[in-house]
Scaffold this motif. Sequence first.
Motif, PDB file in Angstrom:
ATOM      1  N   MET B 309      55.227  49.388  54.446  1.00 25.35           N
ATOM      2  CA  MET B 309      55.258  48.844  55.908  1.00 25.35           C
ATOM      3  C   MET B 309      56.010  47.447  56.186  1.00 25.35           C
ATOM      4  O   MET B 309      55.760  46.714  57.148  1.00 25.35           O
ATOM      5  N   GLY B 310      56.330  46.926  54.974  1.00 26.26           N
ATOM      6  CA  GLY B 310      57.252  45.925  54.969  1.00 26.26           C
ATOM      7  C   GLY B 310      56.513  44.555  54.517  1.00 26.26           C
ATOM      8  O   GLY B 310      56.931  43.386  54.379  1.00 26.26           O
ATOM      9  N   ALA B 311      55.201  44.655  53.830  1.00 23.27           N
ATOM     10  CA  ALA B 311      54.773  43.401  53.272  1.00 23.27           C
ATOM     11  C   ALA B 311      55.539  42.904  52.171  1.00 23.27           C
ATOM     12  O   ALA B 311      55.846  43.797  51.241  1.00 23.27           O
ATOM     13  N   GLU B 312      55.738  41.517  52.093  1.00 18.61           N
ATOM     14  CA  GLU B 312      56.230  41.086  50.990  1.00 18.61           C
ATOM     15  C   GLU B 312      55.225  40.889  49.569  1.00 18.61           C
ATOM     16  O   GLU B 312      55.736  40.941  48.571  1.00 18.61           O
ATOM     17  N   ARG B 313      54.103  40.695  50.168  1.00 21.94           N
ATOM     18  CA  ARG B 313      53.117  40.582  48.815  1.00 21.94           C
ATOM     19  C   ARG B 313      51.766  41.273  49.347  1.00 21.94           C
ATOM     20  O   ARG B 313      51.283  41.359  50.385  1.00 21.94           O
ATOM     21  N   SER B 314      51.412  42.375  48.420  1.00 21.15           N
ATOM     22  CA  SER B 314      50.320  43.095  48.511  1.00 21.15           C
ATOM     23  C   SER B 314      49.340  42.832  47.655  1.00 21.15           C
ATOM     24  O   SER B 314      49.392  43.223  46.577  1.00 21.15           O
ATOM     25  N   LEU B 315      48.154  42.360  48.010  1.00 19.73           N
ATOM     26  CA  LEU B 315      47.147  41.915  47.033  1.00 19.73           C
ATOM     27  C   LEU B 315      45.827  42.769  46.989  1.00 19.73           C
ATOM     28  O   LEU B 315      45.295  43.080  48.176  1.00 19.73           O
ATOM     29  N   ILE B 316      45.417  43.149  45.750  1.00 25.37           N
ATOM     30  CA  ILE B 316      43.966  43.910  45.538  1.00 25.37           C
ATOM     31  C   ILE B 316      43.091  43.048  45.446  1.00 25.37           C
ATOM     32  O   ILE B 316      43.398  42.050  44.337  1.00 25.37           O
ATOM     33  N   VAL B 317      42.003  42.699  46.100  1.00 22.25           N
ATOM     34  CA  VAL B 317      41.011  41.903  45.772  1.00 22.25           C
ATOM     35  C   VAL B 317      39.538  42.597  45.413  1.00 22.25           C
ATOM     36  O   VAL B 317      39.428  43.468  46.021  1.00 22.25           O
ATOM     37  N   TYR B 318      39.368  42.409  44.027  1.00 20.76           N
ATOM     38  CA  TYR B 318      38.102  43.550  43.704  1.00 20.76           C
ATOM     39  C   TYR B 318      37.372  42.532  42.961  1.00 20.76           C
ATOM     40  O   TYR B 318      37.630  41.643  42.118  1.00 20.76           O
ATOM     41  N   ARG B 319      35.810  42.788  43.070  1.00 25.34           N
ATOM     42  CA  ARG B 319      35.057  41.983  42.600  1.00 25.34           C
ATOM     43  C   ARG B 319      34.466  42.093  41.218  1.00 25.34           C
ATOM     44  O   ARG B 319      33.847  41.345  40.566  1.00 25.34           O
ATOM     45  N   ARG B 320      34.992  43.195  40.755  1.00 22.15           N
ATOM     46  CA  ARG B 320      34.694  43.649  39.129  1.00 22.15           C
ATOM     47  C   ARG B 320      36.095  43.361  38.361  1.00 22.15           C
ATOM     48  O   ARG B 320      37.057  42.816  38.993  1.00 22.15           O
ATOM     49  N   ALA B 321      35.964  43.914  37.246  1.00 19.44           N
ATOM     50  CA  ALA B 321      37.180  43.711  36.256  1.00 19.44           C
ATOM     51  C   ALA B 321      38.003  45.045  36.465  1.00 19.44           C
ATOM     52  O   ALA B 321      37.374  46.094  36.990  1.00 19.44           O
ATOM     53  N   GLU B 322      39.200  45.128  35.845  1.00 23.16           N
ATOM     54  CA  GLU B 322      39.932  46.250  36.005  1.00 23.16           C
ATOM     55  C   GLU B 322      39.196  47.512  35.329  1.00 23.16           C
ATOM     56  O   GLU B 322      39.278  48.621  36.020  1.00 23.16           O
ATOM     57  N   GLU B 323      38.555  47.487  34.308  1.00 19.53           N
ATOM     58  CA  GLU B 323      38.086  48.695  33.500  1.00 19.53           C
ATOM     59  C   GLU B 323      36.922  49.056  34.386  1.00 19.53           C
ATOM     60  O   GLU B 323      36.738  50.500  34.340  1.00 19.53           O
ATOM     61  N   GLN B 324      36.471  48.408  35.424  1.00 26.67           N
ATOM     62  CA  GLN B 324      35.347  49.034  36.295  1.00 26.67           C
ATOM     63  C   GLN B 324      36.005  49.723  37.583  1.00 26.67           C
ATOM     64  O   GLN B 324      35.243  50.082  38.319  1.00 26.67           O
ATOM     65  N   MET B 325      37.249  49.589  37.673  1.00 27.49           N
ATOM     66  CA  MET B 325      37.887  50.159  38.880  1.00 27.49           C
ATOM     67  C   MET B 325      37.667  51.498  38.958  1.00 27.49           C
ATOM     68  O   MET B 325      38.051  52.042  38.161  1.00 27.49           O
ATOM     69  N   ARG B 336      50.840  49.022  40.318  1.00 23.19           N
ATOM     70  CA  ARG B 336      51.378  48.072  39.762  1.00 23.19           C
ATOM     71  C   ARG B 336      52.721  47.853  39.548  1.00 23.19           C
ATOM     72  O   ARG B 336      53.292  46.817  39.654  1.00 23.19           O
ATOM     73  N   GLU B 337      53.320  49.001  39.180  1.00 27.16           N
ATOM     74  CA  GLU B 337      54.613  49.316  39.121  1.00 27.16           C
ATOM     75  C   GLU B 337      55.533  48.975  40.618  1.00 27.16           C
ATOM     76  O   GLU B 337      56.603  48.445  40.402  1.00 27.16           O
ATOM     77  N   GLU B 338      54.806  49.141  41.561  1.00 26.95           N
ATOM     78  CA  GLU B 338      55.444  48.495  42.913  1.00 26.95           C
ATOM     79  C   GLU B 338      55.293  47.336  43.037  1.00 26.95           C
ATOM     80  O   GLU B 338      55.617  46.935  44.316  1.00 26.95           O
ATOM     81  N   GLY B 339      54.610  46.494  42.550  1.00 28.52           N
ATOM     82  CA  GLY B 339      54.478  45.287  42.418  1.00 28.52           C
ATOM     83  C   GLY B 339      53.038  44.867  43.257  1.00 28.52           C
ATOM     84  O   GLY B 339      52.920  43.664  43.874  1.00 28.52           O
ATOM     85  N   VAL B 340      52.126  45.659  43.522  1.00 28.31           N
ATOM     86  CA  VAL B 340      50.919  45.193  43.917  1.00 28.31           C
ATOM     87  C   VAL B 340      50.150  44.407  43.026  1.00 28.31           C
ATOM     88  O   VAL B 340      50.255  44.598  41.832  1.00 28.31           O
ATOM     89  N   GLU B 341      49.690  42.982  43.347  1.00 24.08           N
ATOM     90  CA  GLU B 341      49.170  41.999  42.752  1.00 24.08           C
ATOM     91  C   GLU B 341      47.498  42.448  42.606  1.00 24.08           C
ATOM     92  O   GLU B 341      46.859  42.537  43.893  1.00 24.08           O
ATOM     93  N   PHE B 342      47.178  42.373  41.278  1.00 22.25           N
ATOM     94  CA  PHE B 342      45.696  42.608  41.231  1.00 22.25           C
ATOM     95  C   PHE B 342      44.849  41.377  41.123  1.00 22.25           C
ATOM     96  O   PHE B 342      45.046  40.588  39.928  1.00 22.25           O
ATOM     97  N   HIS B 343      44.088  41.039  41.930  1.00 24.33           N
ATOM     98  CA  HIS B 343      43.215  39.658  41.858  1.00 24.33           C
ATOM     99  C   HIS B 343      41.897  40.233  41.488  1.00 24.33           C
ATOM    100  O   HIS B 343      41.068  40.729  42.428  1.00 24.33           O
ATOM    101  N   LEU B 344      41.375  40.158  40.249  1.00 23.16           N
ATOM    102  CA  LEU B 344      40.090  40.581  39.789  1.00 23.16           C
ATOM    103  C   LEU B 344      39.082  39.693  39.646  1.00 23.16           C
ATOM    104  O   LEU B 344      39.304  38.548  39.676  1.00 23.16           O
ATOM    105  N   LEU B 345      37.885  40.040  39.799  1.00 25.68           N
ATOM    106  CA  LEU B 345      36.635  39.296  39.580  1.00 25.68           C
ATOM    107  C   LEU B 345      36.751  38.224  40.879  1.00 25.68           C
ATOM    108  O   LEU B 345      36.514  37.005  40.487  1.00 25.68           O
ATOM    109  N   GLN B 346      37.037  38.775  41.762  1.00 27.32           N
ATOM    110  CA  GLN B 346      37.049  37.824  42.916  1.00 27.32           C
ATOM    111  C   GLN B 346      36.581  38.553  44.264  1.00 27.32           C
ATOM    112  O   GLN B 346      36.594  39.706  44.297  1.00 27.32           O
ATOM    113  N   ASN B 347      35.732  37.660  45.256  1.00 30.46           N
ATOM    114  CA  ASN B 347      35.062  38.655  46.370  1.00 30.46           C
ATOM    115  C   ASN B 347      35.045  37.730  47.614  1.00 30.46           C
ATOM    116  O   ASN B 347      34.843  36.349  47.493  1.00 30.46           O
TER     117      ASN B 347
END
Lengths: 288, 487
Positions: B309-325, B336-347
């Motif tokens: 939809m045209g976002a320059e930055r797209s962030l995932i904010v997830y409260r656990r770590a990647e292994e628990q996704m 990730r390939e498409e450039g989504v940024e993973f902001h883990l252990l944040q809420n």
Amino acid sequence: MYQILHKEKLGPDIYLYRFQAPDIARYRKPGQFVIVRINENGERIPITIADVDTEESSITLIVQAVGKTTLQMAQMKKGDSIPTLTGPLGEPTHIEKVGRVLCVGGGIGIAPLYPVAGAMKDIGNHVTTILGARSANLIILADLMRESSDELIITTDDGTEGQKGLVTDAIRNLVDNGEKFDQCIAMGPPIMMKFVCILTEKLGIPTIVSLNPIMVDGTGMCGCCRVTVGDEVKFACIDGPEFDGHKVDFDELMARLATYRAEEKEALDLYSSEVGCRLDGTLEGGSR
Amino acid sequence: MNVKERLKIPPVDMPEQDPEERVKNLDEVPLGYTPEMAMLEAKRCIQCKTAFCVEGCPVGIDIPGFIKLIEIGDFKGAVRKMKERNLLPAVCGRVCPQEEQCQLFCSIGKVRKDPCKSVMIGKLERFIADWEREQGEFEQPPSVKPSGRRVAVIGAGPAGLTVAGDLIKFGHEVIVFEALHKAGGVLVYGIPEFRLPKKIVQYEVDYLEKIGVEFRYDHVIGKTIPVRKIVDDFDAVFIGTGAGLPRFMRVEGENLLGVLSANEYLTRANLMKAYDFPEADTPIVKGKKVITVGGGNVAMDCARTALRMGAERSLIVYRRAEEQMPARLEEIHHAREEGVEFHLLQNPVRLLGNEKGWVSGAELIKMELGEPDSSGRRRPVPIEGSEFIEDTDALIVAIGNSPNPLVPNCFPDLEVTRWGGIVVNEITGQTSVPGVFAGGDIVLGAATVILAMGHGRRAARAMNLYLSSGRWVDLDKALDLCRVEVH
């Protein structure tokens, strides 16, 4: 498909449509709404049901052309059909004999108020109705409302009909003259409902309002229509559309209604330039 | 070819659209196998005597059977074999979490000590389904004598479609009531085009119509028609109304403009075609920077949609770590390939707005992992004093859904759990009301397409027995007896 059985102009940009919808006509109760989608690329918009004709199996919707979809509707004719008419949605109005009921309708909000006032009167309440609009030609359903009420008061901002002033002035006058009300029902623009509620709270009159936030599915699935009522967040589509007006956060409701204002304007401008029609419902060109 | 030779063949990768290109379009990301690729991949299956993969499949597809037919090039036979158990292979081949199901149990994956190296069962499933669709041929199932029984299916999602397809084949009349204007449920409103093209869902729905299923759109049962009337008018009813009630975070600022549920965001983008605005009338919130809160497949769908939809930055904010996704590895990888940024252990602890009431940022708190909770995953614990502000133009809440309360609320006799799921007999899908069955996310809470279909399949079998025998009490035991007699 849902066919338009009847279409009629009630005022500038204001149209009454009767749609064939047997199931909805059979089961709808006052206060409920439908979701309308007028063509395959159309958006889903909520419209509160104004009336029903069980013999004809039709429901009546009264719609003011204010954006692309409602303007497109205004171009439709008797015999045309729309692909989606879903409902009756939402919880019906709680109709109860409480004594003296004050119905306050503003602009297009008079349409959903009409069945509620009638049901309140039928069950034995004394119904006083105040209808308000900017000007006389925007007052709709006055004759029907007169039948559904024991007393009818009309107010216009410019004094072209009835009392000059706002609906809140009329409420104050009634109360100053010693009238007492057990229940108020207000339906109209959010700004009107907000000020009616501020006043009736001071006057100690319990007040029900019918809210019209943006919706998509109308079944609780998207959460677009969430409103703050007291300290709770409610979904107008399944918990409402009617709520205790003294608890509704109207400022938030009005802000949220403006979410897509830029896009709405873009779509309307584009459509108007394509078909050459102005927002008073009249065609300039002849594309349809 | 012997087993040793088969084991030597490396997994056949499915070609994909280039990440930089694909974020500019809505086309599907994986492009599909060619017949040669599929036949080579099929050679990797060693046709185990005990097919563990089948045990991992919620609908019990004869996996070695259909793969063998692909290997010898009998694609038509493979389709037939597949459709014995699964009516929606084009859908399941794309959205099933195979790595947790069939492919987890695959012997090849075990030998290679990596479930990602298992036979690519899902990709093969997709291949034959696509092959059939592209042939344009339509095979009418064998005709059956009409039973004279009428069944109402409430909700045209994966569970409801499965029930409809199964019961029509038993000779019952089936009417599907759908609240929206299109059939498919989450397959059309939720899962994006680039992951599941809508024409594929439509093809499956068209197939059901061709074999006699009747669809009634714009019907919200409980509103348009009372539930009681449906129960009275039909010989059996299946409720598959899904988990369409979005959860919110209940933090300050959540009703600011530009904050929306994943359901709303995806419904606007998919079902309502907001990507085509103003050609299509439904608009969508756009932002240069978009935060999606959550770590499931739905969150990945939102974050990837935001880029399109045209976002320059797209962030995932997830409260656990990647292994628990909870999201599938493939979805995380694609995002990730498409450039989504993973902001883990944040809420998020609160959302901030500008003077116009639009969301302008999220106050996030950093988290660390503590002791395991009831789900077995380590519980995320906030780190006191670690709050910081992340600016944003839009925020999507993708933290899950609860069962949609609309039908249960209109149906006082129907027993529901504390969290709103309909209580059913696990074997039969029977609810507390005789003649009424339920399955899918309205029972499970938000789960997967294939689990919903598994529910649908089991309920359909029980409904068929109920319709033919009239027996309600101990239907599960009767069903067991039938199974013994059949085998």
